[in-house]
Each structure stands twice: as structure tokens, then as C-alpha cells.
Design a protein around this motif. Structure first.
Motif, mmCIF file in Angstrom:
data_model
loop_
_atom_site.group_PDB
_atom_site.id
_atom_site.type_symbol
_atom_site.label_atom_id
_atom_site.label_comp_id
_atom_site.label_asym_id
_atom_site.label_seq_id
_atom_site.Cartn_x
_atom_site.Cartn_y
_atom_site.Cartn_z
ATOM 1 N N MET A 1 0.827 -1.192 0.000
ATOM 2 C CA MET A 1 0.000 0.000 0.000
ATOM 3 C C MET A 1 0.874 1.259 0.000
ATOM 4 O O MET A 1 0.523 2.242 -0.624
ATOM 5 N N GLU A 2 2.044 1.172 0.656
ATOM 6 C CA GLU A 2 2.951 2.323 0.712
ATOM 7 C C GLU A 2 3.431 2.697 -0.690
ATOM 8 O O GLU A 2 3.524 3.881 -1.033
ATOM 9 N N GLN A 3 3.731 1.697 -1.530
ATOM 10 C CA GLN A 3 4.179 1.970 -2.894
ATOM 11 C C GLN A 3 3.063 2.591 -3.720
ATOM 12 O O GLN A 3 3.307 3.432 -4.576
ATOM 13 N N PHE A 4 1.827 2.199 -3.451
ATOM 14 C CA PHE A 4 0.691 2.776 -4.162
ATOM 15 C C PHE A 4 0.566 4.258 -3.823
ATOM 16 O O PHE A 4 0.331 5.093 -4.699
ATOM 17 N N GLN A 5 0.756 4.594 -2.545
ATOM 18 C CA GLN A 5 0.730 5.997 -2.113
ATOM 19 C C GLN A 5 1.838 6.785 -2.806
ATOM 20 O O GLN A 5 1.636 7.907 -3.257
ATOM 21 N N GLU A 6 3.038 6.195 -2.907
ATOM 22 C CA GLU A 6 4.173 6.850 -3.556
ATOM 23 C C GLU A 6 3.850 7.127 -5.032
ATOM 24 O O GLU A 6 4.178 8.189 -5.557
ATOM 25 N N LEU A 7 3.188 6.185 -5.680
ATOM 26 C CA LEU A 7 2.799 6.345 -7.072
ATOM 27 C C LEU A 7 1.860 7.540 -7.233
ATOM 28 O O LEU A 7 2.053 8.387 -8.105
ATOM 29 N N PHE A 8 0.851 7.631 -6.384
ATOM 30 C CA PHE A 8 -0.100 8.734 -6.479
ATOM 31 C C PHE A 8 0.548 10.081 -6.171
ATOM 32 O O PHE A 8 0.226 11.085 -6.793
ATOM 33 N N MET A 9 1.482 10.101 -5.243
ATOM 34 C CA MET A 9 2.195 11.348 -4.960
ATOM 35 C C MET A 9 3.028 11.753 -6.176
ATOM 36 O O MET A 9 3.190 12.941 -6.462
ATOM 37 N N GLY A 10 3.545 10.765 -6.922
ATOM 38 C CA GLY A 10 4.260 11.058 -8.160
ATOM 39 C C GLY A 10 3.349 11.708 -9.189
ATOM 40 O O GLY A 10 3.761 12.631 -9.897
ATOM 41 N N PHE A 11 2.106 11.258 -9.273
ATOM 42 C CA PHE A 11 1.147 11.881 -10.194
ATOM 43 C C PHE A 11 0.902 13.333 -9.812
ATOM 44 O O PHE A 11 0.769 14.200 -10.674
ATOM 45 N N ILE B 1 -9.941 1.083 -6.514
ATOM 46 C CA ILE B 1 -8.922 2.134 -6.596
ATOM 47 C C ILE B 1 -9.213 3.192 -5.529
ATOM 48 O O ILE B 1 -8.321 3.673 -4.867
ATOM 49 N N GLY B 2 -10.474 3.547 -5.352
ATOM 50 C CA GLY B 2 -10.841 4.567 -4.360
ATOM 51 C C GLY B 2 -10.395 4.216 -2.961
ATOM 52 O O GLY B 2 -9.985 5.084 -2.191
ATOM 53 N N ALA B 3 -10.450 2.949 -2.608
ATOM 54 C CA ALA B 3 -10.041 2.524 -1.275
ATOM 55 C C ALA B 3 -8.527 2.494 -1.129
ATOM 56 O O ALA B 3 -8.014 2.416 -0.023
ATOM 57 N N ALA B 4 -7.815 2.575 -2.229
ATOM 58 C CA ALA B 4 -6.373 2.421 -2.207
ATOM 59 C C ALA B 4 -5.625 3.711 -1.910
ATOM 60 O O ALA B 4 -4.456 3.679 -1.606
ATOM 61 N N PHE B 5 -6.235 4.852 -2.023
ATOM 62 C CA PHE B 5 -5.533 6.100 -1.743
ATOM 63 C C PHE B 5 -6.411 7.043 -0.937
ATOM 64 O O PHE B 5 -7.614 6.885 -0.869
ATOM 65 N N GLN B 6 -5.784 8.034 -0.352
ATOM 66 C CA GLN B 6 -6.492 8.950 0.537
ATOM 67 C C GLN B 6 -7.553 9.743 -0.214
ATOM 68 O O GLN B 6 -7.381 10.104 -1.368
ATOM 69 N N GLU B 7 -8.631 10.040 0.476
ATOM 70 C CA GLU B 7 -9.720 10.829 -0.106
ATOM 71 C C GLU B 7 -9.217 12.194 -0.569
ATOM 72 O O GLU B 7 -9.686 12.735 -1.553
ATOM 73 N N GLU B 8 -8.234 12.719 0.120
ATOM 74 C CA GLU B 8 -7.728 14.057 -0.203
ATOM 75 C C GLU B 8 -7.028 14.115 -1.557
ATOM 76 O O GLU B 8 -6.847 15.192 -2.116
ATOM 77 N N PHE B 9 -6.585 12.963 -2.076
ATOM 78 C CA PHE B 9 -5.877 12.952 -3.357
ATOM 79 C C PHE B 9 -6.717 13.618 -4.427
ATOM 80 O O PHE B 9 -6.235 14.488 -5.168
ATOM 81 N N ALA B 10 -7.969 13.216 -4.537
ATOM 82 C CA ALA B 10 -8.849 13.774 -5.567
ATOM 83 C C ALA B 10 -9.018 15.277 -5.378
ATOM 84 O O ALA B 10 -9.062 16.029 -6.359
ATOM 85 N N GLN B 11 -9.075 15.740 -4.151
ATOM 86 C CA GLN B 11 -9.204 17.172 -3.897
ATOM 87 C C GLN B 11 -7.923 17.917 -4.265
ATOM 88 O O GLN B 11 -7.979 19.010 -4.815
ATOM 89 N N ARG B 12 -6.771 17.318 -3.991
ATOM 90 C CA ARG B 12 -5.496 17.980 -4.272
ATOM 91 C C ARG B 12 -5.227 18.109 -5.764
ATOM 92 O O ARG B 12 -4.699 19.113 -6.211
#
Length: 159
Positions: free
Chosen positions: A1-11, A31-42
Motif C-alpha cells: 500500500m505504501e508503494q501505491f501511495q508513492e505512485l499517487f504522490m508522483g502523479f 482504486i478509491g479505497a487504495a488512496f487517501q480521499e484528499e488525493f482527488a481534492q489535491r
């Protein structure tokens, strides 16, 4: 899950529009459960992430297990249809910067590697979508098999 977060931060670092098609990571149903809700807002309207893939998507390769690694290397080195995300030698993990770099390469209109990858990807896509491609392979296989059987019959008759 940590690598998935790193991927989204790269986006998030891209500062350009993106559309990402991914399978959920192990342990997540969507996919929605895999990253923080705030990602879509950011990222706002800058990016869209969903589970699925289309023909016109560019390939950023992020292999995780044995067969994926082999397939990614073939697609990167032999077919030259995608860019692989660089990983650290010490632990085999990628960083948000390496994810960002790979996406930028395939998306940058001026990048020479990106141009080659997009051109090759379009050629392969056209070939794979060719009408009757599967049938032509089966016809060719059948003809070769019949030729082999005929050759074997002739060889055994001459003995």
C-alpha cells in the motif's frame, strides 16, 4: 500500500493533466479505497484515476512480480512501446520522482524516447486491432502443421 501511495504522490508532482488506469493494490477492493480521499481534492480536475485501460493509453511500466518484470522488459527493450519506472537498487522500490519522470517521458511531445514509444505503441495497437488477425495466425499455423505432417509422411515413405 505504501508503494501505491508513492505512485499517487508522483502523479501529483506532474503539474499536467493525466488519466491513469490501474488495478487496485493487494488488499484493496477498489482504486478509491487504495488512496487517501484528499488525493482527488489535491489534484482537482488535473487528473483522473480509474480501474481499466484503453487502446490509446501510453504505457508506463511498473512491474512488481516475475512475469510482469519479464513482460515489462520485453515491452521496454524489444518492442519499445513503454517506459519503465526506475526503482532503487537497494530495495527495488520506486519513488514519487521516478514515477513522475516515467510519465513525463511518455507524455512529453518533445522527448525523443517518448516519441519513439508513442510511435511504436500506435503501430502495435494498429496491428493488434487488425480485423481477422487471430484468424490469419490460425490459418498460417494450420498450413505449417499440414506441411510438416506431409513432410513427415514423405520421409517415412522413403525409408
Amino acid at each position: 500500500m505504501e508503494q501505491f501511495q508513492e505512485l499517487f504522490m508522483g502523479f501529483e508532482l506532474l503539474n499536467m493533466a493525466f488519466l491513469v488506469a490501474l488495478k487496485p493494490p493487494f488488499g484493496a477492493d477498489t482504486i478509491g479505497a487504495a488512496f487517501q480521499e484528499e488525493f482527488a481534492q489535491r489534484v482537482g480536475s488535473q487528473g483522473v484515476v480509474f480501474g481499466g485501460i484503453g487502446e490509446k493509453c501510453q504505457l508506463v511500466l511498473l512491474p512488481q512480480v516475475e512475469d510482469q518484470i519479464i513482460n515489462a522488459r520485453m515491452m521496454r527493450n524489444n518492442l519499445r512501446v513503454g517506459v519503465e519506472v526506475e526503482k532503487r537498487e537497494e530495495n527495488g522500490w520506486f519513488t514519487k520522482e521516478s514515477a513522475c519522470k516515467a510519465v513525463k517521458i511518455v507524455m512529453d511531445e518533445e522527448n525523443e524516447i517518448g516519441k519513439e514509444v508513442r510511435t511504436n505503441h500506435a503501430k502495435i495497437t494498429d496491428l493488434m486491432l487488425k480485423k481477422d488477425l487471430e484468424q490469419s495466425y490460425m490459418d498460417g499455423f494450420s498450413q505449417n502443421l499440414c506441411g510438416l505432417v506431409t513432410c513427415m509422411e514423405n520421409t517415412s515413405k522413403n525409408m
